[in-house]
Design an enzyme around this catalytic site. Structure first.
Site, PDB file in Angstrom:
ATOM      1  N   LYS A  12       0.947  -1.463   0.104  1.00  0.00           N
ATOM      2  CA  LYS A  12       0.012  -0.354  -0.231  1.00  0.00           C
ATOM      3  C   LYS A  12       1.156   1.272  -0.360  1.00  0.00           C
ATOM      4  O   LYS A  12       2.105   1.521   0.524  1.00  0.00           O
ATOM      5  CB  LYS A  12      -0.140  -0.464   1.366  1.00  0.00           C
ATOM      6  CG  LYS A  12      -2.330  -0.728   1.073  1.00  0.00           C
ATOM      7  CD  LYS A  12      -2.436  -0.693   2.557  1.00  0.00           C
ATOM      8  CE  LYS A  12      -3.897  -2.322   2.273  1.00  0.00           C
ATOM      9  NZ  LYS A  12      -5.266  -2.072   3.195  1.00  0.00           N
ATOM     10  N   TYR A  52     -11.999  -2.505  -4.215  1.00  0.00           N
ATOM     11  CA  TYR A  52     -12.848  -3.019  -3.004  1.00  0.00           C
ATOM     12  C   TYR A  52     -14.690  -3.178  -2.691  1.00  0.00           C
ATOM     13  O   TYR A  52     -14.834  -2.707  -2.118  1.00  0.00           O
ATOM     14  CB  TYR A  52     -12.376  -1.329  -1.889  1.00  0.00           C
ATOM     15  CG  TYR A  52     -10.786  -2.068  -1.259  1.00  0.00           C
ATOM     16  CD1 TYR A  52     -10.945  -3.428  -0.474  1.00  0.00           C
ATOM     17  CD2 TYR A  52      -9.939  -1.113  -1.224  1.00  0.00           C
ATOM     18  CE1 TYR A  52      -9.284  -3.875   0.441  1.00  0.00           C
ATOM     19  CE2 TYR A  52      -8.856  -1.096  -0.895  1.00  0.00           C
ATOM     20  CZ  TYR A  52      -8.267  -2.345   0.122  1.00  0.00           C
ATOM     21  OH  TYR A  52      -6.868  -2.015   0.415  1.00  0.00           O
ATOM     22  N   ASN A 115      -1.783   0.187   6.884  1.00  0.00           N
ATOM     23  CA  ASN A 115      -1.374  -0.989   7.061  1.00  0.00           C
ATOM     24  C   ASN A 115      -0.752  -1.975   6.065  1.00  0.00           C
ATOM     25  O   ASN A 115      -0.189  -2.986   6.197  1.00  0.00           O
ATOM     26  CB  ASN A 115      -2.593  -1.730   7.940  1.00  0.00           C
ATOM     27  CG  ASN A 115      -3.975  -2.041   6.446  1.00  0.00           C
ATOM     28  OD1 ASN A 115      -3.490  -1.565   5.866  1.00  0.00           O
ATOM     29  ND2 ASN A 115      -4.566  -2.998   7.065  1.00  0.00           N
ATOM     30  N   HIS A 118      -2.100  -5.644   1.438  1.00  0.00           N
ATOM     31  CA  HIS A 118      -3.608  -6.076   1.317  1.00  0.00           C
ATOM     32  C   HIS A 118      -3.002  -7.577   1.136  1.00  0.00           C
ATOM     33  O   HIS A 118      -2.159  -8.149   0.269  1.00  0.00           O
ATOM     34  CB  HIS A 118      -4.270  -5.213   0.411  1.00  0.00           C
ATOM     35  CG  HIS A 118      -5.267  -5.932   0.293  1.00  0.00           C
ATOM     36  ND1 HIS A 118      -6.124  -6.326   0.745  1.00  0.00           N
ATOM     37  CD2 HIS A 118      -5.654  -7.418  -1.317  1.00  0.00           C
ATOM     38  CE1 HIS A 118      -7.287  -7.095   0.265  1.00  0.00           C
ATOM     39  NE2 HIS A 118      -7.196  -7.378  -0.960  1.00  0.00           N
ATOM     40  N   GLU A 129      -8.891 -10.893  -7.577  1.00  0.00           N
ATOM     41  CA  GLU A 129      -8.292  -9.624  -7.599  1.00  0.00           C
ATOM     42  C   GLU A 129      -6.912 -10.022  -8.373  1.00  0.00           C
ATOM     43  O   GLU A 129      -6.279  -9.234  -9.023  1.00  0.00           O
ATOM     44  CB  GLU A 129      -7.774  -9.878  -6.079  1.00  0.00           C
ATOM     45  CG  GLU A 129      -8.799  -9.555  -5.232  1.00  0.00           C
ATOM     46  CD  GLU A 129      -9.106  -9.279  -3.268  1.00  0.00           C
ATOM     47  OE1 GLU A 129      -7.113  -9.567  -3.210  1.00  0.00           O
ATOM     48  OE2 GLU A 129      -9.209  -9.185  -2.726  1.00  0.00           O
TER      49      GLU A 129
HETATM   50  P1  CMP Z   1      -7.292  -4.913   3.825  1.00  0.00           P
HETATM   51  O1  CMP Z   1      -6.984  -5.942   4.005  1.00  0.00           O
HETATM   52  O2  CMP Z   1      -6.853  -4.378   2.209  1.00  0.00           O
HETATM   53  O3  CMP Z   1      -8.557  -4.848   3.302  1.00  0.00           O
HETATM   54  C1  CMP Z   1     -10.198  -3.589   3.961  1.00  0.00           C
HETATM   55  C2  CMP Z   1      -9.476  -3.135   4.207  1.00  0.00           C
HETATM   56  O4  CMP Z   1      -9.960  -1.908   5.163  1.00  0.00           O
HETATM   57  C3  CMP Z   1      -8.161  -3.599   5.986  1.00  0.00           C
HETATM   58  O5  CMP Z   1      -6.912  -4.403   4.739  1.00  0.00           O
HETATM   59  C4  CMP Z   1      -7.905  -2.052   5.720  1.00  0.00           C
HETATM   60  O6  CMP Z   1      -6.903  -1.105   5.822  1.00  0.00           O
HETATM   61  C5  CMP Z   1      -9.291  -0.712   5.963  1.00  0.00           C
HETATM   62  N1  CMP Z   1      -9.742  -0.716   7.588  1.00  0.00           N
HETATM   63  C6  CMP Z   1     -10.515   0.504   7.469  1.00  0.00           C
HETATM   64  N2  CMP Z   1     -11.016   0.667   9.178  1.00  0.00           N
HETATM   65  C7  CMP Z   1     -11.195  -0.534   8.980  1.00  0.00           C
HETATM   66  C8  CMP Z   1     -12.209  -0.991   9.527  1.00  0.00           C
HETATM   67  N3  CMP Z   1     -12.850  -0.320  10.805  1.00  0.00           N
HETATM   68  N4  CMP Z   1     -12.364  -2.403  10.379  1.00  0.00           N
HETATM   69  C9  CMP Z   1     -11.300  -3.494   8.930  1.00  0.00           C
HETATM   70  N5  CMP Z   1     -10.353  -2.976   7.744  1.00  0.00           N
HETATM   71  C10 CMP Z   1     -11.176  -1.704   8.176  1.00  0.00           C
END
Ligand code: CMP
Length: 136
Positions: A12, A52, A115, A118, A129
């Site tokens: 990311k 997404y 974070n 993904h 994906e």
């Molecule tokens: P990712 O694995 O990319 O999938 C969806 C993303 O939403 C997740 O990582 C997080 O970075 C983001 N996200 C933001 N807020 C939340 C939340 N409350 N719960 C889960 N995912 C979240």
């Protein structure tokens, strides 16, 4: 090899910006996940929204799409034994605060949005994906 799988990984914007791609790829290779293909790109918010779309009912959807399109990302196809589960183990919990020691999100994640990585969460999503970014 039994259970040879492919999964999609995204590095990311927060991790690309901090030049962490090579560190993250070396965690994959040390754990027997090979990078079959990879590319760096900067997607639009509409493309992030399409990628997404499984999260479109979630309160964080708009913020999530803005974030993924906020800067360059690196997308890659990982292949290995049980690649989908293994990648998710290596990434750690979605919120870096809850991620185990040694996981990518514990090492590099900044917040639940930033974070760092993904990874696809199921065989069906991995196919969709990979196809989204590589049309394979
Ligand atoms: P990712 O694995 O990319 O999938 C969806 C993303 O939403 C997740 O990582 C997080 O970075 C983001 N996200 C933001 N807020 C939340 C939340 N409350 N719960 C889960 N995912 C979240």
């Amino acid at each position: 090899m039994s259970n040879l799988e492919r999964t999609l990984s995204i590095i990311k914007p927060d991790a690309v910006e901090r030049n962490l791609s090579e560190n993250i790829k070396s965690i994959f290779s040390k754990n027997n996940l090979s990078v079959l293909d990879s590319k760096k790109l900067h997607i639009s918010k509409d493309e992030a929204a399409e990628f997404y779309k499984v999260h479109q009912s979630k309160p964080f959807y708009d913020q999530l799409c803005s974030y993924l399109s906020s800067g360059p990302i690196e997308v890659m196809i990982l292949e290995g034994k049980n690649a989908i589960t293994k990648n998710r183990e290596l990434m750690g919990a979605t919120d870096p605060k809850n991620a185990k020691e040694g996981t990518i999100r514990k090492l590099y994640g900044i917040s639940i949005d930033k974070n760092s990585v993904h990874g696809s969460d199921s065989p069906d999503n991995a196919k969709a994906e990979i196809n989204f970014f590589f049309r394979k």
